[in-house]
Design a protein around this motif. Structure first.
Motif, PDB file in Angstrom:
ATOM      1  N   LEU A 216      -3.270  -1.962   3.426  1.00  0.00           N
ATOM      2  CA  LEU A 216      -3.746  -0.778   4.138  1.00  0.00           C
ATOM      3  C   LEU A 216      -3.988   0.368   3.172  1.00  0.00           C
ATOM      4  O   LEU A 216      -4.957   1.120   3.312  1.00  0.00           O
ATOM      5  N   TYR A 217      -3.134   0.495   2.170  1.00  0.00           N
ATOM      6  CA  TYR A 217      -3.261   1.602   1.229  1.00  0.00           C
ATOM      7  C   TYR A 217      -4.345   1.353   0.171  1.00  0.00           C
ATOM      8  O   TYR A 217      -4.637   2.241  -0.624  1.00  0.00           O
ATOM      9  N   LEU A 218      -4.931   0.161   0.174  1.00  0.00           N
ATOM     10  CA  LEU A 218      -6.114  -0.079  -0.649  1.00  0.00           C
ATOM     11  C   LEU A 218      -7.360   0.498   0.013  1.00  0.00           C
ATOM     12  O   LEU A 218      -8.389   0.669  -0.627  1.00  0.00           O
ATOM     13  N   ASN A 219      -7.234   0.795   1.305  1.00  0.00           N
ATOM     14  CA  ASN A 219      -8.318   1.415   2.056  1.00  0.00           C
ATOM     15  C   ASN A 219      -8.417   2.884   1.633  1.00  0.00           C
ATOM     16  O   ASN A 219      -7.467   3.648   1.812  1.00  0.00           O
ATOM     17  N   PRO A 220      -9.545   3.319   1.059  1.00  0.00           N
ATOM     18  CA  PRO A 220      -9.660   4.706   0.577  1.00  0.00           C
ATOM     19  C   PRO A 220      -9.583   5.755   1.672  1.00  0.00           C
ATOM     20  O   PRO A 220      -9.382   6.933   1.383  1.00  0.00           O
ATOM     21  N   LEU A 221      -9.731   5.352   2.931  1.00  0.00           N
ATOM     22  CA  LEU A 221      -9.651   6.311   4.032  1.00  0.00           C
ATOM     23  C   LEU A 221      -8.208   6.596   4.440  1.00  0.00           C
ATOM     24  O   LEU A 221      -7.923   7.641   5.037  1.00  0.00           O
ATOM     25  N   THR A 222      -7.305   5.672   4.122  1.00  0.00           N
ATOM     26  CA  THR A 222      -5.920   5.803   4.565  1.00  0.00           C
ATOM     27  C   THR A 222      -5.277   7.086   4.054  1.00  0.00           C
ATOM     28  O   THR A 222      -4.664   7.846   4.816  1.00  0.00           O
ATOM     29  N   LEU A 223      -5.408   7.349   2.756  1.00  0.00           N
ATOM     30  CA  LEU A 223      -4.795   8.538   2.172  1.00  0.00           C
ATOM     31  C   LEU A 223      -5.323   9.809   2.824  1.00  0.00           C
ATOM     32  O   LEU A 223      -4.549  10.711   3.169  1.00  0.00           O
ATOM     33  N   VAL A 224      -6.633   9.888   3.020  1.00  0.00           N
ATOM     34  CA  VAL A 224      -7.234  11.097   3.593  1.00  0.00           C
ATOM     35  C   VAL A 224      -6.760  11.311   5.027  1.00  0.00           C
ATOM     36  O   VAL A 224      -6.365  12.424   5.409  1.00  0.00           O
ATOM     37  N   ILE A 225      -6.793  10.255   5.826  1.00  0.00           N
ATOM     38  CA  ILE A 225      -6.368  10.368   7.222  1.00  0.00           C
ATOM     39  C   ILE A 225      -4.909  10.807   7.315  1.00  0.00           C
ATOM     40  O   ILE A 225      -4.564  11.717   8.076  1.00  0.00           O
ATOM     41  N   GLU A 226      -4.054  10.176   6.527  1.00  0.00           N
ATOM     42  CA  GLU A 226      -2.628  10.509   6.557  1.00  0.00           C
ATOM     43  C   GLU A 226      -2.365  11.929   6.076  1.00  0.00           C
ATOM     44  O   GLU A 226      -1.536  12.652   6.651  1.00  0.00           O
ATOM     45  N   GLN A 227      -3.070  12.351   5.024  1.00  0.00           N
ATOM     46  CA  GLN A 227      -2.846  13.689   4.484  1.00  0.00           C
ATOM     47  C   GLN A 227      -3.386  14.778   5.417  1.00  0.00           C
ATOM     48  O   GLN A 227      -2.782  15.846   5.544  1.00  0.00           O
ATOM     49  N   VAL A 228      -4.513  14.521   6.066  1.00  0.00           N
ATOM     50  CA  VAL A 228      -5.066  15.487   7.021  1.00  0.00           C
ATOM     51  C   VAL A 228      -4.097  15.672   8.184  1.00  0.00           C
ATOM     52  O   VAL A 228      -3.839  16.798   8.636  1.00  0.00           O
ATOM     53  N   ARG A 229      -3.549  14.574   8.681  1.00  0.00           N
ATOM     54  CA  ARG A 229      -2.565  14.681   9.760  1.00  0.00           C
ATOM     55  C   ARG A 229      -1.316  15.436   9.309  1.00  0.00           C
ATOM     56  O   ARG A 229      -0.749  16.216  10.066  1.00  0.00           O
ATOM     57  N   ALA A 230      -0.915  15.181   8.067  1.00  0.00           N
ATOM     58  CA  ALA A 230       0.294  15.825   7.555  1.00  0.00           C
ATOM     59  C   ALA A 230       0.147  17.342   7.518  1.00  0.00           C
ATOM     60  O   ALA A 230       1.031  18.079   7.968  1.00  0.00           O
ATOM     61  N   VAL A 231      -0.983  17.828   7.013  1.00  0.00           N
ATOM     62  CA  VAL A 231      -1.143  19.278   6.864  1.00  0.00           C
ATOM     63  C   VAL A 231      -1.508  19.956   8.182  1.00  0.00           C
ATOM     64  O   VAL A 231      -1.110  21.104   8.417  1.00  0.00           O
ATOM     65  N   LEU A 232      -2.247  19.254   9.052  1.00  0.00           N
ATOM     66  CA  LEU A 232      -2.666  19.873  10.307  1.00  0.00           C
ATOM     67  C   LEU A 232      -1.579  19.841  11.371  1.00  0.00           C
ATOM     68  O   LEU A 232      -1.242  20.873  11.965  1.00  0.00           O
TER      69      LEU A 232
END
Length: 272
Positions: A216-232
């Motif tokens: 899942l973490y090889l998916n380049p979208l995973t980091l962005v989605i998780e980080q956006v949720r974290a900050v928002l």
């Protein structure tokens, strides 16, 4: 035959040199989408509001879904899900269009001296306009339901800017490939549909089977989605180390896509 430069510096100078054309093209693209409709640009606000309302009702009332154990908030799942969808929709809107960008602008290739490299940038900025509207809708919903958004929301540009570089790099590559391989558009449509379920959009990354979580973490979208949720939503600062790596990799990928586009564009006229 004209030689097109493909250096990293040219990637940025081309954007600056054609900034007025990019602005006007993006403006025309956004307005053209709603031209002739009764509500006009109001649709760009109405659509995300409707989406958020539907998600809130379906997941909180019908499925009784909860994002985390022990949290009985009925709206948490909808807001967290919608934040992930905002990120994913920006990706799909650009990537699905990329293979046809040159094919749908043949006149720019054959009859007009036009900086073709700006077409993916215009596509990204047009999609980003709708992303910003969706983010404002998300923030408004959060303020109504929970109060003042977290101060960590200010980190959002640090996450979305490298994400934009990543998208534009893929768009340049796919725009070029779409000219030579007409099946690319069909392949990308299937790919993005599969990717939606392999990205943590409808579930947290921690909910993915542990034995496959590294994939899942090889998916380049995973980091962005998780980080956006974290900050928002969760009020957490982003992982700056991972974000720094993402910045570097995204800029390199953007340059690689730009270089590929510049090297292959000399054959566009012959193929078209």
């Amino acid at each position: 035959m004209r030689k097109f430069r493909s250096t990293p510096i040219e990637m940025f100078t081309s954007l600056w040199r054609n900034r007025s054309l990019i602005y006007e093209s993006t403006k025309r693209e956004v307005q053209g989408r709603y031209r002739g409709s009764a509500m006009g640009l109001t649709w760009s606000v109405f659509n995300p509001v409707l989406m958020l309302a539907v998600y809130t009702f379906v997941f909180s009332e019908v499925f009784k879904a909860r994002w985390s154990e022990g949290n009985e908030s009925k709206t948490e799942f909808a807001l967290v899900l919608f934040a992930g969808l905002i990120v994913f929709n920006l990706f799909t809107e650009c990537i699905n269009r990329a293979p046809s960008l040159i094919l749908s602008n043949v006149n720019y290739v054959k009859k007009v001296v036009f900086p073709l490299e700006i077409l993916p940038i215009v596509s990204l900025l047009s999609a980003l306009y709708h992303t910003v509207i969706s983010l404002f809708v998300w923030l408004a919903a959060y303020m109504i339901l929970f109060g003042i958004p977290h101060i960590t929301s200010l980190y959002l540009p640090l996450i979305l800017i490298p994400y934009g570089f990543f998208i534009i790099g893929l768009s340049w590559a796919l725009a070029s490939l779409g000219v030579y391989l007409r099946d690319v558009g069909q392949i990308i449509g299937v790919f993005t549909m599969v990717l939606m379920f392999l990205s943590p959009v409808f579930y947290p990354a921690s909910g993915f089977p542990e034995s496959y979580r590294h994939l899942l973490y090889l998916n380049p979208l995973t980091l962005v989605i998780e980080q956006v949720r974290a900050v928002l939503y969760f009020g957490k600062a982003p992982n700056f180390m991972m974000l720094a790596i993402y910045w570097l990799v995204s800029i390199i990928l953007a340059w690689m896509g730009f270089a590929w586009f510049q090297k292959t564009r000399k054959g566009f006229a012959d193929v078209l």
